[in-house]
Motif scaffolding. Structure first.
Motif: not given
Length: 343
Positions: A257, A259, A263, A306, A308-309, A311-312
């Protein structure tokens, strides 16, 4: 390429030639036609005197304390960290370039930690200390995937969970897993051997690899963290690793994973991964270490940005750990040194 008479071809020693990585290294020397003038096989006393056939010739294994490192140009070490700590300085003192596949010198200041697909330029000169280190098999797939990601989007933090087969502990680990599996299948209540792995690995999953440190992490996890930072050139990046031993004979998997600092577009990420050298992207899908179409490639799948995020993202990596991040990287380093005239 069999042994050649060309004086420009190197004289090579493989230290740990009878081990799991050493045996794979000899296969790759033969398969990739690595040119050499002389090939010396070196191992512990219990393996000395054995004969191993490479490139159609029989090579007798020399006991390590009896080997004269002054007779070779390069010594490839894959016999374990303790052996490397003792004998790499001896090889270097006698003029040999040491290419070390253990953790002994990876974090030594001034010692290049080389992933050939990423930083072959490091091989344009002989290191002052006479040692080139190869990152661990758990580290190499991670940095190969994230280098270009970091250049495109930047990376703020990385979480790595590895799932590593028994071959990471050498022949002893493989044999103990196989013996344990046979024992359990015959009698589920029997005592399972556990010299290499404790508790036993057969039909089990061990949530840690290596010595447990004061902060609760393991030595293997610390090594992955430090090596990722060094190879990526990001000494302050946040990296967290969990290393798990799984009951398969050989092969590594990793869930990564990352981050980023902006984005990430999934289509662009997939295209970036497909463009990486010696990488096979499975999209959709998730490759398994036991069924790789090409064991010399890094296999990537489960690519998820992701919701919800944005950038991840997550990726899943699968490799043959005895080759990628092991023997293949050492052979590739020799090939690069020869191409650049620095060996």
């Amino acid at each position: 390429m069999p042994q050649v008479d060309d004086p420009a071809a190197p004289r090579i020693a493989v230290v740990g030639a009878t081990g799991a990585v050493g045996g794979t290294l000899l296969e790759l020397i033969e398969d990739r036609a690595l040119p050499y003038r002389q090939l010396h096989l070196v191992a512990s006393a219990r393996s000395a005197g054995r004969t191993i056939r490479v490139d159609g010739r029989d090579h007798r294994v020399t006991e390590l304390p009896r080997f004269a490192f002054g007779t070779v140009d390069a010594a490839l070490f894959c016999a374990g960290e303790q052996i490397s700590r003792k004998w790499v300085p001896v090889a270097v003192a006698h003029g040999a370039l040491a290419i070390d596949s253990t953790a002994a010198f990876r974090m030594t200041p001034g010692t290049p930690l080389v992933v050939p697909q990423l930083d072959a330029a490091e091989l344009g000169r002989r290191p002052a200390g006479g040692v080139i280190a190869v990152p661990g098999a758990a580290t190499v797939p991670v940095v190969r995937v994230l280098r270009d990601v970091e250049r495109r989007w930047g990376i703020r933090r990385i979480v790595v969970s590895t799932y590593q087969g028994a071959s990471g502990a050498g022949h002893g680990g493989i044999e103990e897993l196989q013996d344990g599996a046979r024992t359990v299948l015959q009698d589920p209540q029997a005592t399972v051997p556990s010299t290499q792995f404790s508790p036993p690995l057969a039909f089990n999953v061990l949530p840690g690899i290596g010595e447990v440190l004061e902060d609760g992490s393991t030595l293997q996890e610390r090594e992955v963290t430090d090596e990722v930072r060094k190879v990526l050139g990001l000494p302050d990046i946040e990296v967290t690793a969990t290393c798990v031993r799984v009951p398969m004979v050989s092969g590594h998997g990793a869930a990564v994973w990352a981050q980023c600092r902006s984005a990430v577009d999934r289509a662009e990420l997939v295209a970036l991964l497909r463009a990486l050298p010696e990488v096979v992207v499975h999209d959709p899908g998730g490759p398994t270490p036991a069924a790789l179409s090409d064991p010399d490639q890094l296999h990537v799948g489960r690519i998820r940005v992701s919701t919800t995020a944005p950038d991840a993202f997550w990726v899943w990596l699968a490799t043959d750990n005895l080759r990628v991040g092991g023997a293949l990287d050492a052979v590739r380093i020799v090939e690069e040194l020869l191409a650049r005239g620095t060996l």
